[in-house]
Design an enzyme around this catalytic site. Structure first.
Site, PDB file in Angstrom:
ATOM      1  CG  ASP A  32      -2.190   1.015   1.131  1.00  0.00           C
ATOM      2  OD1 ASP A  32      -2.940   0.849   1.179  1.00  0.00           O
ATOM      3  OD2 ASP A  32      -1.601   2.045   1.448  1.00  0.00           O
ATOM      4  CG  HIS A 101      -9.028  -2.682  -2.375  1.00  0.00           C
ATOM      5  ND1 HIS A 101      -9.774  -1.879  -3.124  1.00  0.00           N
ATOM      6  CD2 HIS A 101      -8.425  -1.384  -0.724  1.00  0.00           C
ATOM      7  CE1 HIS A 101     -10.325  -0.835  -2.391  1.00  0.00           C
ATOM      8  NE2 HIS A 101      -8.880  -0.780  -1.170  1.00  0.00           N
ATOM      9  CG  HIS A 103      -7.210  -2.710   3.051  1.00  0.00           C
ATOM     10  ND1 HIS A 103      -6.437  -0.950   2.759  1.00  0.00           N
ATOM     11  CD2 HIS A 103      -7.724  -2.029   3.125  1.00  0.00           C
ATOM     12  CE1 HIS A 103      -6.752  -0.552   2.551  1.00  0.00           C
ATOM     13  NE2 HIS A 103      -8.026  -1.020   2.413  1.00  0.00           N
TER      14      HIS A 103
END
Ligand code: AMP
Ligand code: ZN
Length: 136
Positions: A32, A101, A103
């Site tokens: 990220d 997505h 995390h």
């Protein structure tokens, strides 16, 4: 299918460079850009789906296998003390990029992050009513 104007489609399919940790036929795992903690990564499906409501059963099943592998790898390599999986759907829930997505957030003692929620309260009757609304 890829979506023309979707940045995560472009990253997942290698058209935009990223710090890739892992890649297979279906997913790319990248660091990220704005990490919550050291090693914060994102699992991106190569096939576009906006959110949990749109992913296929196959993507849904496979993504957790990738998450399990990556959590083990990151934990071993970075020696984190815990791990959060976070997956936001919709603006209200904090989703800022409309391509599904997951995390992967390694946690370290005293990392200063707050990913947990404030517990509320509910009576047995309220819980029963919610159960009824969802299941009937
Ligand atoms: P969410 O708020 O769940 O939609 O998460 C979006 C995440 O994507 C945020 O944590 C951002 O820091 C991250 N992000 C946005 N653009 C990029 C990018 N180009 N490369 C890597 N991470 C990104
Ligand atoms: Zn996309």
């Amino acid at each position: 299918m890829k979506k023309e104007d979707c940045i995560f489609c472009k990253i997942a399919n290698g058209e935009i460079p990223s710090k890739t940790l892992y890649e297979d036929e279906d997913f790319r795992v990248i660091l990220d850009l704005g990490p919550a903690t050291k090693g914060h990564a994102l699992i991106l499906p190569k096939e576009h789906a906006a959110n949990i409501y749109e992913i296929t059963d196959s993507q849904a099943a496979k993504v957790m296998v990738v998450a399990k592998k990556m959590a083990a790898l990151i934990t071993e390599k970075l020696q984190c003390d815990g791990f959060n999986l976070v997956q936001n759907n919709g603006e209200t829930a904090g989703q800022t990029v409309n391509h599904f997505h997951l995390h992967l957030i390694p946690r370290y003692q005293n990392d200063g992050q707050k990913i947990l929620w404030k517990p509320g309260e509910a009576s047995q009757e309220e819980l029963e009513e919610v159960k009824r609304q969802i299941t009937e």
